[in-house]
Design a protein around this motif. Structure first.
Motif, PDB file in Angstrom:
ATOM      1  N   ILE A  71       0.838  -1.186   0.000  1.00 16.91           N
ATOM      2  CA  ILE A  71       0.000   0.000   0.000  1.00 16.91           C
ATOM      3  C   ILE A  71       0.876   1.240   0.000  1.00 16.91           C
ATOM      4  CG2 ILE A  71      -1.746   1.305   1.267  1.00 16.91           C
ATOM      5  CD1 ILE A  71      -2.967  -1.261   2.189  1.00 16.91           C
ATOM      6  N   ASN A  72       0.647   2.112  -0.973  1.00 19.11           N
ATOM      7  CA  ASN A  72       1.461   3.323  -1.158  1.00 19.11           C
ATOM      8  C   ASN A  72       2.954   3.000  -1.158  1.00 19.11           C
ATOM      9  OD1 ASN A  72      -1.043   4.502  -1.036  1.00 19.11           O
ATOM     10  ND2 ASN A  72      -0.483   6.075   0.436  1.00 19.11           N
ATOM     11  N   GLY A  73       3.289   1.896  -1.833  1.00 18.69           N
ATOM     12  CA  GLY A  73       4.692   1.518  -1.966  1.00 18.69           C
ATOM     13  C   GLY A  73       5.310   0.917  -0.723  1.00 18.69           C
ATOM     14  N   ARG A  74       4.478   0.546   0.268  1.00 18.80           N
ATOM     15  CA  ARG A  74       4.979  -0.049   1.504  1.00 18.80           C
ATOM     16  C   ARG A  74       4.486  -1.483   1.624  1.00 18.80           C
ATOM     17  NH1 ARG A  74       6.932   4.302   0.878  1.00 18.80           N
ATOM     18  NH2 ARG A  74       7.385   5.900   2.431  1.00 18.80           N
ATOM     19  N   LEU A  75       5.344  -2.338   2.137  1.00 11.60           N
ATOM     20  CA  LEU A  75       5.029  -3.746   2.293  1.00 11.60           C
ATOM     21  C   LEU A  75       4.087  -3.941   3.481  1.00 11.60           C
ATOM     22  CD1 LEU A  75       7.731  -6.581   2.256  1.00 11.60           C
ATOM     23  CD2 LEU A  75       5.780  -6.640   3.796  1.00 11.60           C
ATOM     24  N   MET A  76       2.858  -4.305   3.202  1.00 10.70           N
ATOM     25  CA  MET A  76       1.853  -4.680   4.190  1.00 10.70           C
ATOM     26  C   MET A  76       1.858  -3.761   5.412  1.00 10.70           C
ATOM     27  SD  MET A  76       1.112  -8.680   5.034  1.00 10.70           S
ATOM     28  CE  MET A  76       2.339  -8.812   6.323  1.00 10.70           C
ATOM     29  N   PRO A  77       1.661  -2.450   5.203  1.00 11.41           N
ATOM     30  CA  PRO A  77       1.726  -1.512   6.336  1.00 11.41           C
ATOM     31  C   PRO A  77       0.499  -1.588   7.235  1.00 11.41           C
ATOM     32  CG  PRO A  77       1.009  -0.363   4.384  1.00 11.41           C
ATOM     33  CD  PRO A  77       1.324  -1.776   3.941  1.00 11.41           C
ATOM     34  N   GLU A  78       0.660  -1.109   8.441  1.00  8.58           N
ATOM     35  CA  GLU A  78      -0.451  -0.984   9.376  1.00  8.58           C
ATOM     36  C   GLU A  78      -1.088   0.391   9.168  1.00  8.58           C
ATOM     37  OE1 GLU A  78      -0.736  -1.143  14.228  1.00  8.58           O
ATOM     38  OE2 GLU A  78       0.476  -2.665  13.184  1.00  8.58           O
ATOM     39  N   LEU A  79      -2.406   0.412   8.963  1.00  6.02           N
ATOM     40  CA  LEU A  79      -3.118   1.651   8.686  1.00  6.02           C
ATOM     41  C   LEU A  79      -3.847   2.136   9.931  1.00  6.02           C
ATOM     42  CD1 LEU A  79      -4.782   0.764   5.242  1.00  6.02           C
ATOM     43  CD2 LEU A  79      -2.433   1.500   5.703  1.00  6.02           C
ATOM     44  N   THR A  80      -4.117   3.438   9.975  1.00  9.00           N
ATOM     45  CA  THR A  80      -4.930   4.025  11.037  1.00  9.00           C
ATOM     46  C   THR A  80      -6.032   4.860  10.392  1.00  9.00           C
ATOM     47  OG1 THR A  80      -3.078   4.118  12.594  1.00  9.00           O
ATOM     48  CG2 THR A  80      -4.953   5.555  13.036  1.00  9.00           C
ATOM     49  N   VAL A  81      -7.273   4.614  10.784  1.00 10.20           N
ATOM     50  CA  VAL A  81      -8.411   5.362  10.251  1.00 10.20           C
ATOM     51  C   VAL A  81      -9.255   5.875  11.410  1.00 10.20           C
ATOM     52  CG1 VAL A  81      -8.450   3.965   8.151  1.00 10.20           C
ATOM     53  CG2 VAL A  81      -9.910   3.326  10.083  1.00 10.20           C
ATOM     54  N   TYR A  82     -10.150   6.829  11.093  1.00 10.38           N
ATOM     55  CA  TYR A  82     -11.014   7.434  12.102  1.00 10.38           C
ATOM     56  C   TYR A  82     -12.474   7.234  11.719  1.00 10.38           C
ATOM     57  CZ  TYR A  82      -6.700   9.647  13.602  1.00 10.38           C
ATOM     58  OH  TYR A  82      -5.422   9.860  14.041  1.00 10.38           O
ATOM     59  N   ARG A  83     -13.271   6.866  12.695  1.00  9.30           N
ATOM     60  CA  ARG A  83     -14.698   6.682  12.463  1.00  9.30           C
ATOM     61  C   ARG A  83     -15.317   7.994  11.958  1.00  9.30           C
ATOM     62  NH1 ARG A  83     -13.545   3.744  17.209  1.00  9.30           N
ATOM     63  NH2 ARG A  83     -13.946   1.507  16.947  1.00  9.30           N
ATOM     64  N   GLY A  84     -16.126   7.870  10.919  1.00  3.61           N
ATOM     65  CA  GLY A  84     -16.757   9.040  10.332  1.00  3.61           C
ATOM     66  C   GLY A  84     -16.022   9.586   9.124  1.00  3.61           C
ATOM     67  N   ASN A  85     -14.745   9.271   8.981  1.00  2.00           N
ATOM     68  CA  ASN A  85     -13.981   9.726   7.822  1.00  2.00           C
ATOM     69  C   ASN A  85     -14.143   8.765   6.649  1.00  2.00           C
ATOM     70  OD1 ASN A  85     -13.072  11.843   9.328  1.00  2.00           O
ATOM     71  ND2 ASN A  85     -10.944  11.160   9.471  1.00  2.00           N
ATOM     72  N   THR A  86     -13.915   9.277   5.433  1.00  2.00           N
ATOM     73  CA  THR A  86     -13.968   8.451   4.225  1.00  2.00           C
ATOM     74  C   THR A  86     -12.561   8.272   3.680  1.00  2.00           C
ATOM     75  OG1 THR A  86     -16.198   9.229   3.686  1.00  2.00           O
ATOM     76  CG2 THR A  86     -14.930   8.226   1.901  1.00  2.00           C
ATOM     77  N   TYR A  87     -12.252   7.052   3.278  1.00  2.00           N
ATOM     78  CA  TYR A  87     -10.932   6.709   2.750  1.00  2.00           C
ATOM     79  C   TYR A  87     -11.080   6.121   1.352  1.00  2.00           C
ATOM     80  CZ  TYR A  87      -9.632   7.577   7.541  1.00  2.00           C
ATOM     81  OH  TYR A  87      -9.452   8.195   8.759  1.00  2.00           O
ATOM     82  N   PHE A  88     -10.083   6.402   0.510  1.00  2.00           N
ATOM     83  CA  PHE A  88     -10.163   6.062  -0.909  1.00  2.00           C
ATOM     84  C   PHE A  88      -9.019   5.119  -1.265  1.00  2.00           C
ATOM     85  CE2 PHE A  88     -11.738  10.291  -0.003  1.00  2.00           C
ATOM     86  CZ  PHE A  88     -13.010  10.272  -0.562  1.00  2.00           C
ATOM     87  N   PHE A  89      -9.368   3.950  -1.775  1.00  2.00           N
ATOM     88  CA  PHE A  89      -8.391   2.938  -2.134  1.00  2.00           C
ATOM     89  C   PHE A  89      -8.431   2.697  -3.640  1.00  2.00           C
ATOM     90  CE2 PHE A  89      -9.528   2.228   2.255  1.00  2.00           C
ATOM     91  CZ  PHE A  89      -8.336   1.867   2.879  1.00  2.00           C
ATOM     92  N   LYS A  90      -7.307   2.940  -4.317  1.00  2.00           N
ATOM     93  CA  LYS A  90      -7.155   2.619  -5.736  1.00  2.00           C
ATOM     94  C   LYS A  90      -6.507   1.238  -5.812  1.00  2.00           C
ATOM     95  CE  LYS A  90      -5.374   5.992  -8.192  1.00  2.00           C
ATOM     96  NZ  LYS A  90      -4.500   7.142  -8.564  1.00  2.00           N
ATOM     97  N   VAL A  91      -7.226   0.282  -6.394  1.00  2.00           N
ATOM     98  CA  VAL A  91      -6.831  -1.126  -6.306  1.00  2.00           C
ATOM     99  C   VAL A  91      -6.362  -1.646  -7.662  1.00  2.00           C
ATOM    100  CG1 VAL A  91      -7.599  -3.431  -5.659  1.00  2.00           C
ATOM    101  CG2 VAL A  91      -8.502  -1.443  -4.441  1.00  2.00           C
ATOM    102  N   GLN A  92      -5.189  -2.265  -7.670  1.00  2.00           N
ATOM    103  CA  GLN A  92      -4.616  -2.886  -8.876  1.00  2.00           C
ATOM    104  C   GLN A  92      -4.087  -4.266  -8.526  1.00  2.00           C
ATOM    105  OE1 GLN A  92      -1.849   0.396  -9.741  1.00  2.00           O
ATOM    106  NE2 GLN A  92      -3.011   0.830 -11.583  1.00  2.00           N
ATOM    107  N   CYS A  93      -5.014  -5.175  -8.228  1.00  2.00           N
ATOM    108  CA  CYS A  93      -4.624  -6.505  -7.741  1.00  2.00           C
ATOM    109  C   CYS A  93      -5.312  -7.627  -8.507  1.00  2.00           C
ATOM    110  CB  CYS A  93      -4.936  -6.621  -6.255  1.00  2.00           C
ATOM    111  SG  CYS A  93      -4.084  -5.411  -5.238  1.00  2.00           S
ATOM    112  N   GLY A  94      -5.667  -7.359  -9.775  1.00  2.00           N
ATOM    113  CA  GLY A  94      -6.332  -8.365 -10.602  1.00  2.00           C
ATOM    114  C   GLY A  94      -7.815  -8.090 -10.704  1.00  2.00           C
TER     115      GLY A  94
END
Length: 247
Positions: A71-94
């Protein structure tokens, strides 16, 4: 692998790890943490980084297909998100299984630490909840929607040098991005608004295989925003007091 790039026409799993488990050399700083203010992510596949990467992060051996989410050029990173926020994932995995399921990894978010929803028994599927990336997740035929052309970080030299790499940045620089049909500008999209009921820990995973993803920490509010608001209130109070003194 063919000439250091993924064979996108192969029906076989793409193996990129040296089978020797020796982990000589300095360890990397893991887990890799993504800054909590990021809301846009690019999801691709890449090598596991041997004992310094995947095994050090998850504490277990990589899946048999020998790659994982980057994710974002990092090997299996740990993410942090906040309730109520929207997050956008661009996926290129088949985007389909025409090249075999080993090259098809729709991205989804779940409370299952292993993922691989499609591989599970009906009993296993009922044990976990899906929070994003799948249509009708509670129905009889859940359909993954977060999928796109296959892009993969592969080794410039044709071999995995995780043993020699002194840190992750050095390992990262030994890779290059390869995409099927040069489709690095095309992708699938997942927009995820974190709901109030989302557990404190969920996982991003592959719909078709277990063990490709890792942890998402879910917090109540954007603490940096709260600190900013508190600081502004404090400054307003100070300014008001100052005016009271001089007037």
């Amino acid at each position: 692998m063919e000439n250091g790039t993924i064979n996108f026409n192969s029906m076989e799993p793409q193996t990129c790890l040296d089978p020797d488990p020796d982990d000589s050399g300095p360890r990397w700083r893991v887990p890799i943490m993504m800054p909590p203010d990021i809301r846009r992510y690019e999801v691709r596949l890449g090598p596991t980084g041997g004992a310094k990467g995947y095994s050090a992060i998850r504490g277990e051996e990589p899946p048999f297909i020998d790659f994982c989410f980057w994710i974002n050029g990092r090997l299996m990173p740990e993410l942090t998100v906040y309730r109520g926020n929207t997050y956008f994932f661009k996926v290129q995995c088949g985007q389909n299984d025409k090249m075999g399921n080993s090259n098809y990894h729709p991205f989804y978010i779940t409370d299952d630490p292993d993922g691989g929803y499609m591989e599970k028994s009906e009993t296993g599927k009922r044990r976990y909840k899906i929070y994003a990336g799948v249509e009708d997740p509670d129905g009889y035929n859940p359909v993954p929607i977060a999928k796109g052309p296959l892009c993969y970080y592969t080794h410039r030299s044709g071999r995995d040098n995780w043993r020699e790499a002194r840190n992750f940045k050095e390992y990262q620089s030994s890779l290059e991005l390869a995409c099927e049909d040069g489709a690095n500008s095309r992708y699938g999209m997942l927009n995820w608004t974190v709901q109030p009921y989302t557990p404190d820990t969920v996982y991003y995973q592959s719909f078709t295989h277990e063990g490709l993803g890792w942890k998402i920490n879910v917090l109540d509010s954007d603490s940096s925003s709260c600190m900013y608001q508190a600081s502004m209130k404090y400054l307003i109070i100070l300014y008001t007091c100052f005016l009271c003194i001089i007037l």
